[in-house]
Design an enzyme around this catalytic site. Structure first.
Site, PDB file in Angstrom:
ATOM      1  N   GLY A 147       0.841  -1.190   0.000  1.00  0.00           N
ATOM      2  CA  GLY A 147       0.000   0.000   0.000  1.00  0.00           C
ATOM      3  C   GLY A 147       0.870   1.231   0.000  1.00  0.00           C
ATOM      4  N   ASN A 182       3.255   2.422   3.056  1.00  0.00           N
ATOM      5  CA  ASN A 182       4.699   2.421   2.811  1.00  0.00           C
ATOM      6  C   ASN A 182       5.331   3.725   3.284  1.00  0.00           C
ATOM      7  OD1 ASN A 182       4.868  -0.113   1.642  1.00  0.00           O
ATOM      8  ND2 ASN A 182       4.829   0.637  -0.468  1.00  0.00           N
ATOM      9  N   ASN A 211       0.556   9.192  -7.729  1.00  0.00           N
ATOM     10  CA  ASN A 211       0.527   7.715  -7.740  1.00  0.00           C
ATOM     11  C   ASN A 211      -0.400   7.168  -8.823  1.00  0.00           C
ATOM     12  OD1 ASN A 211       2.304   6.375  -5.955  1.00  0.00           O
ATOM     13  ND2 ASN A 211       1.109   7.023  -4.198  1.00  0.00           N
ATOM     14  N   ARG A 247      -2.171   4.992 -11.351  1.00  0.00           N
ATOM     15  CA  ARG A 247      -2.381   3.557 -11.556  1.00  0.00           C
ATOM     16  C   ARG A 247      -3.347   3.404 -12.725  1.00  0.00           C
ATOM     17  NH1 ARG A 247       1.180   3.928  -8.391  1.00  0.00           N
ATOM     18  NH2 ARG A 247       1.509   2.740  -6.447  1.00  0.00           N
ATOM     19  N   ALA A 264      15.236  14.913  -9.230  1.00  0.00           N
ATOM     20  CA  ALA A 264      13.962  15.369  -8.685  1.00  0.00           C
ATOM     21  C   ALA A 264      14.032  16.888  -8.589  1.00  0.00           C
ATOM     22  CB  ALA A 264      13.691  14.760  -7.315  1.00  0.00           C
ATOM     23  N   ALA A 269      10.115   2.327  -4.298  1.00  0.00           N
ATOM     24  CA  ALA A 269      11.086   3.419  -4.287  1.00  0.00           C
ATOM     25  C   ALA A 269      10.407   4.788  -4.287  1.00  0.00           C
ATOM     26  CB  ALA A 269      12.028   3.298  -5.482  1.00  0.00           C
ATOM     27  N   ASP A 320       7.515   5.579  -2.966  1.00  0.00           N
ATOM     28  CA  ASP A 320       6.999   5.830  -1.621  1.00  0.00           C
ATOM     29  C   ASP A 320       8.143   6.167  -0.662  1.00  0.00           C
ATOM     30  OD1 ASP A 320       4.442   5.170  -2.571  1.00  0.00           O
ATOM     31  OD2 ASP A 320       4.772   3.044  -2.139  1.00  0.00           O
ATOM     32  N   ASP A 322       9.692  -3.814  -0.185  1.00  0.00           N
ATOM     33  CA  ASP A 322       9.206  -2.444  -0.341  1.00  0.00           C
ATOM     34  C   ASP A 322       9.883  -1.456   0.597  1.00  0.00           C
ATOM     35  OD1 ASP A 322       7.475  -3.398  -2.212  1.00  0.00           O
ATOM     36  OD2 ASP A 322       5.647  -3.098  -1.045  1.00  0.00           O
TER      37      ASP A 322
END
Length: 340
Positions: free
Chosen positions: A34, A38, A170, A172, A232, A257, A259, A295
């Site tokens: 999740g 995470n 995120n 999806r 970043a 990664a 998260d 994770d």
């Protein structure tokens, strides 16, 4: 330490052995997965008072999730147990010689998909949100159900004036099939800090250009654009820009990664670090996860982390990370800063 609260679904995860197809598997590894939890685990590992708010079923999978998160030091007083809906489940299919890695979701009608704004009025949840320095959510919640979308909107509407709110897009694609993805822009624009991968932004926002992303999200104080293994970038509301290159990493497994980066970066913000140090902290946390199969990768010992965060740009550019440890100034060190 400051309090950070993460809200969103965590599911049980089943995985066949490496290289084995699901139809041919006789054994499935059981884990949990999740995005928001995470991040909560990452916050806890960094010494923050970390909590997770969600719903799970009254079943073995829900028990597994609660047990594992508790073992990482994550507070669970804001979790509801649902006696009628199951814990969500997904199957993580490893890459094979004939097919890429993929995921099968079994989360429709899950306990977490029934999160509604009423959850925010529960005494334990209201108390957590009231003392939080940061509240973290993601775009995944918006795609679970109409109830969970309303829940996420209520979080953003209710808490922004009281606590700093971070929103990780995120993206999806499977969850957004047949749904209006434009809601992600509206939701993200209500947060104080937005994190989005350049590739995600192309799908979720219609552009991967950093200036266009910032223009589409004018209200957050900071928008973080992640360029995968390159860099970043922190984009301020008034034109400020800070870019930090990614570390060179001997990647073992990429899952988690993003998260970990979020937890590293946001923990730096919570602790009052400047943008450069916070972005470096995010990169270090992501690198530590990239070099382990799970994770969650453990952070280096404080002396290593302090030395990395304080190093010159030249040293940073030459730093490398593997499962053996960090390499700085051409010298390899283990996680206790011992020369290898």
């Amino acid at each position: 330490m400051p309090t950070a609260v993460c809200l969103g679904e965590t599911m049980a995860m089943l995985t066949p052995e490496s290289g084995v197809t699901l139809d041919g598997a006789t054994t499935l590894h059981v884990g949990i997965g999740g995005a928001e939890s995470n991040v909560a685990v990452g916050f806890a590992s960094m010494g923050l008072d970390a909590h997770w708010v969600s719903r799970v079923g009254r079943d073995g999978f829900g028990d597994r999730i609660l047990s594992e998160l508790a073992s990482h030091g994550v507070g669970l007083s804001g979790v509801e147990i649902d006696s009628s809906r199951p814990t969500g489940l997904y199957v993580k299919l490893p890459r094979t010689a004939t097919a890429p890695a993929s995921v099968l979701y079994y989360r429709r009608g899950s306990a977490a998909s029934a999160m509604t704004p009423a959850l925010l009025d529960e005494p334990h949840v209201a108390a957590l949100l009231g003392k939080a320095s940061l509240i973290h959510v993601s775009g995944i919640t918006a795609a679970l159900s109409e109830d969970s979308l309303a829940f996420l909107e209520a979080v953003l509407n209710r808490t922004r004036s009281e606590s700093r709110v971070s929103f990780d897009v995120n993206w999806r694609p499977t969850l957004w099939e047949g749904r209006d993805r434009s809601v992600l822009r509206s939701l993200a624009n209500r947060a104080d800090i937005v994190l989005v991968g350049k590739d995600e932004a192309e799908h979720a926002l219609g552009t991967g250009d950093e200036a266009e992303i910032r223009a589409l999200l004018p209200d957050p104080e900071t928008v973080i654009v992640k360029n995968e293994a390159t860099s970043a970038i922190a984009l301020g509301r008034n034109g400020e820009r800070c870019e930090v290159p990614s570390l060179t990493v001997d990647v073992v497994e990429p899952v988690g990664a993003g998260d970990a980066f979020a937890a590293g970066y946001l923990s730096g913000v919570i602790l009052g670090l400047d943008q450069k140090a916070s972005l470096r902290r995010g990169h270090v946390a992501a690198a530590c996860t990239l070099v382990v199969p799970g994770d969650h990768g453990p952070l280096p010992a404080p002396p290593v982390l302090e030395r990395i965060l304080a190093c010159t740009d030249e040293t940073w550019a030459g730093a490398a990370v593997s499962s053996d440890g960090f390499s700085l100034d051409g010298h390899a060190f283990d996680d206790e800063m011992r020369l290898l």
